[in-house]
Write a protein that holds these residues in place. Structure first.
Motif, PDB file in Angstrom:
ATOM      1  N   VAL A 211       7.401  -7.229   7.948  1.00 13.66           N
ATOM      2  CA  VAL A 211       7.751  -6.465   6.695  1.00 13.66           C
ATOM      3  C   VAL A 211       6.747  -5.476   6.833  1.00 13.66           C
ATOM      4  N   THR A 212       7.274  -4.243   6.357  1.00 14.06           N
ATOM      5  CA  THR A 212       6.213  -3.055   6.103  1.00 14.06           C
ATOM      6  C   THR A 212       6.508  -2.591   4.812  1.00 14.06           C
ATOM      7  N   PHE A 213       5.496  -2.569   3.808  1.00 14.04           N
ATOM      8  CA  PHE A 213       5.276  -1.986   2.460  1.00 14.04           C
ATOM      9  C   PHE A 213       4.942  -0.739   2.394  1.00 14.04           C
ATOM     10  N   MET A 214       5.730   0.213   1.958  1.00 17.00           N
ATOM     11  CA  MET A 214       5.415   1.787   1.674  1.00 17.00           C
ATOM     12  C   MET A 214       5.279   2.120   0.375  1.00 17.00           C
ATOM     13  N   SER A 231       0.511 -13.859   0.760  1.00 15.87           N
ATOM     14  CA  SER A 231      -1.006 -13.408   0.483  1.00 15.87           C
ATOM     15  C   SER A 231      -1.006 -11.973   0.640  1.00 15.87           C
ATOM     16  N   PRO A 232      -0.419 -11.174  -0.393  1.00 16.73           N
ATOM     17  CA  PRO A 232      -0.570  -9.677  -0.241  1.00 16.73           C
ATOM     18  C   PRO A 232      -2.140  -9.288  -0.546  1.00 16.73           C
ATOM     19  N   ARG A 233      -2.311  -8.418   0.419  1.00 15.76           N
ATOM     20  CA  ARG A 233      -4.087  -8.131   0.194  1.00 15.76           C
ATOM     21  C   ARG A 233      -4.130  -7.183  -0.836  1.00 15.76           C
ATOM     22  N   THR A 234      -3.511  -6.012  -0.985  1.00 15.49           N
ATOM     23  CA  THR A 234      -3.737  -4.952  -1.657  1.00 15.49           C
ATOM     24  C   THR A 234      -3.134  -5.076  -3.193  1.00 15.49           C
ATOM     25  N   GLU A 235      -3.706  -4.258  -3.931  1.00 14.04           N
ATOM     26  CA  GLU A 235      -3.338  -4.499  -5.434  1.00 14.04           C
ATOM     27  C   GLU A 235      -1.923  -3.712  -5.626  1.00 14.04           C
ATOM     28  N   ARG A 236      -1.669  -2.636  -4.673  1.00 14.47           N
ATOM     29  CA  ARG A 236      -0.271  -1.983  -5.113  1.00 14.47           C
ATOM     30  C   ARG A 236       0.888  -2.939  -4.741  1.00 14.47           C
ATOM     31  N   LEU A 237       0.697  -3.618  -3.252  1.00 11.21           N
ATOM     32  CA  LEU A 237       1.775  -4.741  -2.953  1.00 11.21           C
ATOM     33  C   LEU A 237       1.779  -5.897  -3.933  1.00 11.21           C
ATOM     34  N   GLN A 238       0.621  -6.051  -4.519  1.00  6.50           N
ATOM     35  CA  GLN A 238       0.669  -7.454  -5.613  1.00  6.50           C
ATOM     36  C   GLN A 238       1.489  -6.796  -6.718  1.00  6.50           C
TER      37      GLN A 238
END
Lengths: 245, 254
Positions: A211-214, A231-238
């Motif tokens: 999965v790629t989150f853009m 376990s999303p690491r970045t705030e934006r993905l969260q």
């Protein structure tokens, strides 16, 4: 064993600007042979544009595209696109042609198959998506889900090495989404290399290998579905996952 | 009642009409159709070239098509016919020895029709959704193949009513070639009616000409309406037995 003659696809440091609008800002995406990569992210993040750049419907300003490890930027773009099937949000079937003619057109004109053979192959593809009985209907007389399955058959008929799906279920009524997603999952299981831009988090999580989150023209985070969704690491993905899940 | 009689006699003198009818059908109708159909067909070909230029990605081609269209749409038909017919007539005569004004008349009508038809085609082509070109290109078709196989066929369908309207205009405009001087056998509907009216001092032959035009144009206007309606509601499609669906649901029990 794969049912398809799939290949791997790599985008390296892809950049694209429309005037002062920097749409892609150095995208890297690798899809291994026979795997499915889903691309998620908010509207306007450049996901659909990325697909169009990777099959050179839009030429990148910078970067490289590799199909099966070989750069294709110097190839004839029309020949490249024959090797990459694409399915659109709005189906884009040719309304002036029957269903079977939609599927056989490229076989006749690009593969230069005789009409009968092209029709036979097209009917075979339609059978795979469960719509052989609609062969002589017009696209307008089909439901959205059926139209999208025809569009998938049309792309598959060219025996592509990679398949692109650009929000293929976003324009469908909710009850029709399932059938199209099931067909896409079958293709993924069959070993087709796929890049799926989607808002269907269930599909992204359960079917894709990566999965790629853009967001805003950059890849913010990518990894296994497990990693991205649990376990999303970045705030934006969260933040994005909190909005869509 | 003298005035009324006079009026009827002027416009609806059946004998005067009957007298011009054979000529009008044998020569007039034929010549009008030759002029309208040939300039219509040639105008479609040239118009398509203009439309493809007008929608092309090359600025030079677009500008060229724009200039042509502006000029030939902006000048009255009668001016173009006179300029072409009288201007090129002597040259054509010197080269070929032919004094037949038809080729030049058709040429002039074609030049004008192409400007209008080009605009009609262009609007049709531009009305086709962008996704159609994109889908075709994604399959691997080149730009020109995509236009030829996918975009233009759809564009043409959408503008068929406007195209028929343009043909009606051509039928009527073909009357203007009387200005170039016609032999007896070269006369079209209007000229035959006009000559007879001049010879007899009675307008009935012109009324007969008007009727001839209506016989040609009224069915065409209804054809426009029919096409228009069918384009909007779709072709009445034969329902096909849905065999897969018949395995379950209503069809299975029947």
């Amino acid at each position: 064993m794969s049912e398809f003659a799939s290949g791997s696809l790599t985008g390296k440091n892809l950049h694209l600007s429309f005037g002062s609008n920097h749409v892609l800002r150095g995208i890297d995406l690798h899809v291994a042979t026979g795997t499915t990569a889903s691309v998620i992210g908010p509207s306007g993040s450049g996901k659909s544009t990325l697909l169009r750049v990777m099959n050179r419907l839009i030429e990148p300003d910078q970067g490289d595209i590799l199909l099966d490890g070989r750069s294709v930027l110097k190839d004839n773009p029309d020949e490249l696109r024959q090797r990459i099937g694409m399915v659109f949000q709005q189906f884009n079937l040719f309304p002036h042609k029957t269903v079977v003619d939609n599927v056989s057109l490229a076989l006749r004109k690009l593969r230069k198959l005789p009409a009968e053979q092209a029709r036979a192959e097209a009917l075979e593809q339609l059978d795979l998506v469960g719509l052989k009985h609609k062969a002589d209907a017009r696209p307008a007389n089909l439901s959205g889900g059926q139209q999208q399955r025809v569009a998938i058959a049309r792309a598959l008929a060219m025996k592509p090495e990679v398949m692109f799906f650009d929000e293929a279920t976003s324009a469908l009524d909710p009850e029709l989404v399932k059938g199209v997603l099931a067909l896409m999952a079958d293709l993924a299981k069959g070993g087709m290399t796929m890049v799926v831009v989607t808002h269907e988090m269930g599909f992204s999580r359960n079917v894709s290998d990566t999965v790629t989150f853009m967001d805003a023209g950059v890849v913010v985070e990518s990894g296994s579905p497990e990693q991205i969704f649990t376990s999303p690491r970045t705030e934006r993905l969260q933040g994005f996952l909190a909005d869509v899940l | 009642m003298d005035a009324l009689d006079q009026l009827v006699k002027t416009f609806f003198d059946w004998e005067a009409m009957a007298a011009v009818l054979p000529n009008m059908i044998m020569f007039g109708l034929r010549n009008t159709l030759i002029l309208a159909v040939s300039s219509g067909v040639l105008g479609c070909i040239l118009g398509m070239v203009l439309a493809v230029m007008g929608t092309s990605r090359s600025t030079a081609l677009r500008v060229l098509s724009r200039i042509y269209t502006d000029v030939f749409r902006g000048v009255p038909a009668i001016v173009v016919i006179l300029l072409i017919g009288l201007g090129l007539g002597p040259i054509v005569r010197a080269l070929t020895g032919s004094t037949n004004p038809f080729p030049l008349a058709i040429f002039a009508l074609t030049l004008m029709a192409a400007a209008y038809i080009g605009e009609i085609f262009r609007s049709g082509i531009q009305s086709v959704e962008k996704g159609q070109l994109e889908a075709s290109r994604a399959l691997g078709f080149s730009y020109s193949s995509s236009m030829r196989l996918v975009v233009i066929p759809q564009g043409i369908r959408r503008v068929l009513p406007a195209l028929v309207n343009q043909f009606i205009t051509l039928i009527k405009d073909s009357s203007l070639i009387y200005l170039l001087g016609l032999l007896a056998s070269e006369r079209e509907i209007f000229r035959i009616g006009n000559d007879a009216a001049a010879n007899t001092g009675n307008l009935s032959p012109l009324v007969a000409a008007a009727f001839m035009y209506l016989i040609l144009t009224v069915p065409l206007t209804h054809l426009v309406n029919y096409i228009d309606k069918r384009l909007r509601t779709g072709r009445p499609e034969k329902r096909q037995p849905d065999d897969a669906a018949a395995l379950i649901g209503k069809g299975a029990q029947a």
